[in-house]
Design an enzyme around this catalytic site. Structure first.
Site, PDB file in Angstrom:
ATOM      1  N   MET A  39      89.029  51.828  38.727  1.00 41.20           N
ATOM      2  CA  MET A  39      89.431  52.409  37.437  1.00 41.20           C
ATOM      3  C   MET A  39      88.788  53.784  37.269  1.00 41.20           C
ATOM      4  SD  MET A  39      91.483  51.583  35.153  1.00 41.20           S
ATOM      5  CE  MET A  39      91.932  51.029  33.520  1.00 41.20           C
ATOM      6  N   GLY A  40      89.176  54.688  38.145  1.00 50.51           N
ATOM      7  CA  GLY A  40      88.750  56.077  37.982  1.00 50.51           C
ATOM      8  C   GLY A  40      89.788  56.807  37.143  1.00 50.51           C
ATOM      9  N   ARG A  41      89.838  58.118  37.347  1.00 53.39           N
ATOM     10  CA  ARG A  41      90.785  58.931  36.559  1.00 53.39           C
ATOM     11  C   ARG A  41      92.224  58.480  36.774  1.00 53.39           C
ATOM     12  NH1 ARG A  41      86.899  63.232  38.416  1.00 53.39           N
ATOM     13  NH2 ARG A  41      87.651  62.531  40.431  1.00 53.39           N
ATOM     14  N   ILE A  42      92.580  58.217  38.049  1.00 49.48           N
ATOM     15  CA  ILE A  42      93.978  57.862  38.346  1.00 49.48           C
ATOM     16  C   ILE A  42      94.282  56.464  37.802  1.00 49.48           C
ATOM     17  CG2 ILE A  42      95.700  57.548  40.171  1.00 49.48           C
ATOM     18  CD1 ILE A  42      93.986  59.533  41.875  1.00 49.48           C
ATOM     19  N   ARG A  59      94.116  53.961  50.029  1.00 52.30           N
ATOM     20  CA  ARG A  59      93.956  54.138  51.473  1.00 52.30           C
ATOM     21  C   ARG A  59      94.283  52.816  52.154  1.00 52.30           C
ATOM     22  NH1 ARG A  59      94.024  58.750  50.383  1.00 52.30           N
ATOM     23  NH2 ARG A  59      92.509  60.391  50.876  1.00 52.30           N
ATOM     24  N   GLU A  84      98.010  56.382  60.016  1.00 52.10           N
ATOM     25  CA  GLU A  84      99.166  57.173  59.574  1.00 52.10           C
ATOM     26  C   GLU A  84      99.386  58.327  60.550  1.00 52.10           C
ATOM     27  OE1 GLU A  84      98.366  58.316  55.536  1.00 52.10           O
ATOM     28  OE2 GLU A  84      98.299  56.250  54.844  1.00 52.10           O
ATOM     29  N   HIS A 107     102.860  58.173  52.235  1.00 54.06           N
ATOM     30  CA  HIS A 107     101.682  58.800  51.614  1.00 54.06           C
ATOM     31  C   HIS A 107     102.067  60.036  50.782  1.00 54.06           C
ATOM     32  CE1 HIS A 107      97.043  59.142  52.176  1.00 54.06           C
ATOM     33  NE2 HIS A 107      97.410  59.621  50.996  1.00 54.06           N
ATOM     34  N   ALA A 143     101.786  60.160  47.219  1.00 54.23           N
ATOM     35  CA  ALA A 143     101.401  59.977  45.812  1.00 54.23           C
ATOM     36  C   ALA A 143     101.156  61.291  45.062  1.00 54.23           C
ATOM     37  CB  ALA A 143     100.182  59.074  45.712  1.00 54.23           C
TER      38      ALA A 143
HETATM   39  C1  DGY Z   1      94.307  62.242  48.208  1.00 50.23           C
HETATM   40  O1  DGY Z   1      94.276  63.227  47.471  1.00 50.23           O
HETATM   41  O2  DGY Z   1      93.295  61.664  48.579  1.00 50.23           O
HETATM   42  C2  DGY Z   1      95.645  61.782  48.666  1.00 50.23           C
HETATM   43  O3  DGY Z   1      95.603  60.602  49.323  1.00 50.23           O
HETATM   44  C3  DGY Z   1      96.306  62.860  49.513  1.00 50.23           C
HETATM   45  O4  DGY Z   1      96.954  63.693  48.641  1.00 50.23           O
END
Ligand code: DGY
Length: 320
Positions: free
Chosen positions: A155-158, A238, A267, A286, A288
């Site tokens: 539960m960080g910023r994202i 990840r 990847e 990948h 996001a």
């Molecule tokens: C990040 O920022 O760590 C993403 O996985 C790549 O954009």
């Protein structure tokens, strides 16, 4: 003599231009091919700054062969591709690109959750391949997102940004994090849960934790077995956090209902990867943080950090 910046990937000229006046800028000339290790090893010998992406393994060996290196600036919020201990010991500053990608990544996390729950990419393939014969009562039926329970690991910023979006779907939000976020709990009503409880109770489990020694293989057979048989696992962090063999087994044995994956252990993932053979996996390469605005904003942070460090100033967004 000008200081040398080496960029490990071909980047848009508008992102690189501000560095050209003051520094000698060298750049790997391919956009879709990772710089070969031997090229990187040669280039770092004269570099004062390295501008990297998550595909570059910045090992102790690489940094030790770079006597002038002052900064590694990674175009990502994650930095598991860099040996931080070695950087610290060698006095090399490492920076990353937090904040600017928060909302874009949260958008994709919810997008992937919806796509997995409602089988969106699978359904489109049915249509495009000419397999749509008729409206069918139970064809391509998925899982309801509205009102479901979402468990967020990390539960960080994202995580917070994703949880706020999920609230728009009237989802109940559980979260698991190294530290409890009392202020967010109070402000938004998100509920802290121990990992096992979160896995047992959630309809959707969204992974947004960084890959560290603690989180590697965090979700494996035992944890997948705790999840509901109707649950969907979404990973936007990840690949190494989820054990892929165990995930494959859980998906084929009906331990969980589906998965949405933006990341993989290795990847790019080969097309014959077992997880890509499963209809109940929605997979992305990948992406996001991949909006035009956000990727350029990330590059701006890298460019500034390099200018700061090479100009003798303390940069923002220091990791070590
Ligand atoms: C990040 O920022 O760590 C993403 O996985 C790549 O954009």
């Amino acid at each position: 003599m000008k200081q040398v910046v080496y960029i490990t990937r071909k980047l848009p000229e508008e992102a690189v231009r501000p560095l050209r006046e003051k520094f000698t800028v060298r750049m790997w000339d391919k956009e879709d091919v990772v710089v070969p290790e031997e090229v990187l090893k040669e280039e770092v010998k004269s570099a004062h700054a390295l501008w990297t992406t998550i595909t570059d393994q910045i090992t102790r060996e690489i940094m030790e062969s770079a006597p002038n290196l002052k900064i590694v600036s990674n175009c990502a919020v994650g930095f598991n591709n860099i040996d931080l201990q070695a950087a610290k010991e060698l006095g090399i500053t490492v920076t990353h690109t937090p904040n600017v990608l928060t909302e874009t990544t949260a958008d994709l996390a919810i997008g992937l959750l919806l796509a997995s729950a409602r089988r969106i990419t699978e359904a489109e393939a049915v249509l495009r391949d000419g397999r749509w014969k008729s409206w069918t009562p139970m064809q391509l039926t998925g899982m309801d997102v509205f009102g479901a329970t979402l468990g967020i690991i990390g539960m960080g910023r994202i995580g917070e940004a994703a949880a706020k979006r999920a609230r728009g779907f009237e989802m109940d939000i559980l979260y698991h994090n190294r530290t409890r976020k009392m202020d967010t709990e109070e402000m938004y009503g998100f509920q802290y849960a121990e990992l096992d409880d979160l896995l047992r109770q959630s309809d959707f489990v969204l992974i947004l934790a960084p890959l560290t020694d603690e989180t590697r293989d965090l979700i494996k057979k035992r944890e997948l077995r705790l999840m509901k048989k109707t649950a969907v696992l979404v990973n936007v962090s990840r690949g190494g956090i989820v054990n892929e063999q165990d995930l494959y087994d859980a998906l084929t044995e009906g331990e969980i209902w589906g998965a949405g994956l933006d990341v993989f252990e290795t990847e790019p993932v080969p097309v014959n990867h077992p997880l890509l053979t499963l209809p109940n996996v929605t997979a992305l390469p990948h992406i996001a943080s991949a909006s035009i605005q956000t990727r350029l904003a990330m590059m701006k942070l890298n460019e500034r950090a390099i200018r700061d460090v090479l100009g003798g100033r303390v940069p923002n967004n220091i990791v070590v």
